[in-house]
Design a protein around this motif. Structure first.
Motif, short mmCIF file in Angstrom:
data_model
loop_
_atom_site.label_atom_id
_atom_site.label_comp_id
_atom_site.label_asym_id
_atom_site.label_seq_id
_atom_site.Cartn_x
_atom_site.Cartn_y
_atom_site.Cartn_z
N MET A 47 88.53 -50.94 -6.98
CA MET A 47 88.69 -52.39 -6.78
C MET A 47 89.20 -53.08 -8.04
SD MET A 47 88.68 -54.32 -4.32
CE MET A 47 87.86 -53.18 -3.20
N SER A 48 88.94 -52.43 -9.19
CA SER A 48 89.41 -53.01 -10.46
C SER A 48 90.93 -53.10 -10.47
CB SER A 48 88.93 -52.17 -11.64
OG SER A 48 89.49 -52.62 -12.83
N GLU A 49 91.61 -52.08 -9.94
CA GLU A 49 93.07 -52.09 -9.93
C GLU A 49 93.58 -53.24 -9.07
OE1 GLU A 49 96.87 -49.21 -8.82
OE2 GLU A 49 94.82 -48.43 -8.76
N PHE A 50 92.92 -53.51 -7.95
CA PHE A 50 93.33 -54.61 -7.08
C PHE A 50 93.17 -55.94 -7.80
CE2 PHE A 50 91.46 -57.98 -4.42
CZ PHE A 50 92.55 -58.30 -3.63
N ILE A 51 92.01 -56.18 -8.39
CA ILE A 51 91.75 -57.49 -8.99
C ILE A 51 92.61 -57.72 -10.22
CG2 ILE A 51 89.90 -57.06 -10.67
CD1 ILE A 51 90.00 -59.75 -7.86
N ASP A 52 93.15 -56.67 -10.81
CA ASP A 52 94.02 -56.82 -11.98
C ASP A 52 95.46 -57.14 -11.59
OD1 ASP A 52 91.96 -56.30 -13.71
OD2 ASP A 52 92.39 -54.17 -13.93
N ASN A 53 95.74 -57.27 -10.30
CA ASN A 53 97.11 -57.46 -9.83
C ASN A 53 97.28 -58.75 -9.02
OD1 ASN A 53 98.63 -55.03 -10.68
ND2 ASN A 53 97.07 -53.98 -9.48
N PRO A 54 97.14 -59.89 -9.68
CA PRO A 54 97.36 -61.14 -8.95
C PRO A 54 98.83 -61.51 -8.84
CG PRO A 54 96.74 -61.65 -11.19
CD PRO A 54 96.70 -60.13 -11.07
N VAL A 55 99.13 -62.30 -7.82
CA VAL A 55 100.45 -62.93 -7.69
C VAL A 55 100.19 -64.42 -7.62
CG1 VAL A 55 102.53 -63.19 -6.29
CG2 VAL A 55 101.39 -60.96 -6.44
N PHE A 56 100.72 -65.16 -8.58
CA PHE A 56 100.55 -66.60 -8.59
C PHE A 56 101.82 -67.26 -8.06
CE2 PHE A 56 97.33 -65.27 -11.63
CZ PHE A 56 96.27 -66.11 -11.31
N ILE A 57 101.66 -68.08 -7.03
CA ILE A 57 102.78 -68.82 -6.46
C ILE A 57 102.93 -70.12 -7.25
CG2 ILE A 57 103.77 -69.83 -4.38
CD1 ILE A 57 103.29 -66.78 -4.27
N CYS A 58 104.15 -70.37 -7.71
CA CYS A 58 104.44 -71.50 -8.59
C CYS A 58 105.47 -72.43 -7.95
CB CYS A 58 105.00 -70.99 -9.93
SG CYS A 58 103.98 -69.74 -10.76
N GLY A 59 105.49 -73.67 -8.43
CA GLY A 59 106.50 -74.61 -7.97
C GLY A 59 105.95 -76.00 -7.82
N HIS A 60 106.84 -76.94 -7.62
CA HIS A 60 106.46 -78.34 -7.44
C HIS A 60 105.81 -78.52 -6.07
CE1 HIS A 60 106.85 -82.72 -7.03
NE2 HIS A 60 106.95 -82.75 -8.35
N PRO A 61 104.86 -79.46 -5.94
CA PRO A 61 104.27 -79.72 -4.62
C PRO A 61 105.33 -80.04 -3.57
CG PRO A 61 103.04 -80.88 -6.32
CD PRO A 61 104.25 -80.29 -7.00
N LYS A 62 105.13 -79.56 -2.36
CA LYS A 62 106.02 -79.75 -1.21
C LYS A 62 107.38 -79.08 -1.42
CE LYS A 62 104.39 -81.27 1.58
NZ LYS A 62 103.33 -80.64 2.45
N ALA A 63 107.40 -78.02 -2.24
CA ALA A 63 108.66 -77.30 -2.48
C ALA A 63 108.77 -76.06 -1.61
CB ALA A 63 108.78 -76.92 -3.95
#
Length: 325
Positions: A1-17
């Motif tokens: 589970m450590s490998e999973f939690i070490d791999n985030p994807v953060f979605i970025c951008g302006h609101p309503k984009a």
């Protein structure tokens, strides 16, 4: 589970984009666990826990990170109101709380541990956290402003930044925040978009991906294949079918439209809705990035504006030229 939690994807951008759509498309992929709502982790939770002890931090995590699962259709809490298309009543809030506490380190948890614990709690309570999950996804607009934290705390993290034509972005966003003037909006949009460009240059295309909202809508398979390659996962037809926590997604439109699939309807809506004065402000201040991402600059009928508006625009062009000197 450590490998999973070490791999985030953060979605970025302006609101309503289009950040919600990207998250919804990732939601159904067998290798991805997408958190169903924004956490505002960097902009709300981190400031709130400063100077607080462990117990107080847990309490704030319940109130700010996993509160969305405290659901009551008869007497809805504030965070549930105005979200008629959401229903998390099948997710036990006490169970999410317990899983989150259990997932935290016993001593001196770091700020990132609280977001990790919230993700794990959601996945375990819903049984969506299966052995084949490789990434978890968190979407909050302006994540792009916190990439130093992201890559320091999660060195294997990746970011997907979505950019939308600022004129369409504006006519959508002003329905949510009518107090925002065109100048305030485009200044903020520039800041968000330039941060994305800076992040791409600093962290490289292996860790930071920028996509245009319009390209995603007009050729979703090509763009989602690009996303799959970026994440090194097998492309799946689920990447064309938006969902939220595995259930049907009805879009996130400010125009009371419900979408169960990808639609090109939001493209070019500004042409019928934007005021010429606001259009010119957006195009003057955002000109460089608008051109960089191949959005055409529209001709504006300045005769439709009054003298005060024309003088204001003249001043904006003058200030812009001074900055370029």
């Amino acid at each position: 589970m450590s490998e999973f939690i070490d791999n985030p994807v953060f979605i970025c951008g302006h609101p309503k984009a289009g950040t919600s759509l990207v998250t919804a498309l990732l939601d159904g992929h067998p290798n991805i666990l997408a958190y169903p709502e924004e956490t505002l982790f960097f902009r709300r939770f981190l400031p709130a826990i400063q100077g607080k002890d462990f117990v107080e931090r847990i309490d704030l995590a319940k109130k700010l990170l996993i509160h969305i699962f405290e659901w009551n259709q008869e007497n809805p809490p504030e965070h549930q109101q105005n979200f008629a298309d959401r229903d998390y009543s099948h997710i036990s809030f006490p169970e999410v709380c317990q899983h989150m506490v259990d997932a935290l380190p016993d001593q001196n948890p770091k700020p990132a541990d609280f977001l990790n614990a919230a993700i794990l709690a959601f996945g375990r309570t819903t049984n969506l956290l299966t052995k084949n999950k490789r990434y978890w996804v968190e979407k909050t607009p302006y994540n792009e402003l916190f990439t130093e934290n992201i890559f320091n705390w999660w060195p294997r993290a990746k970011c997907i930044h979505i950019i939308r034509d600022p004129r369409d972005n504006f006519v959508s966003y002003e329905r949510k925040h009518p107090e925002w003037t065109a100048k305030v909006f485009i200044t903020n949009w520039n800041r968000s978009t330039r941060a994305g460009l800076d992040n791409l240059e600093k962290f490289g295309k292996e860790k930071y991906l920028i996509i245009r909202f319009e390209d995603l809508l007009t050729d979703p398979e090509e763009i989602t294949r690009e996303v799959a390659n970026f994440l090194d996962i097998v492309w799946d037809n689920a990447l064309l079918e938006p969902t939220r926590a595995g259930d049907d997604w009805q879009g996130n439109s400010m125009f009371a439209e419900k979408y169960r699939s990808i639609s090109t309807a939001p493209i070019g809506r500004w042409k019928d809705l934007i005021d010429p004065f606001e259009l010119e402000i957006i195009q003057i201040i955002g000109e460089e990035i608008i051109a960089l991402y191949d959005y055409d600059i529209a001709e504006v009928d300045r005769k439709s504006m009054n003298l005060k508006q024309n003088l204001y625009l003249l001043g904006e062009r003058f200030k812009k030229k001074l900055k370029q000197l």
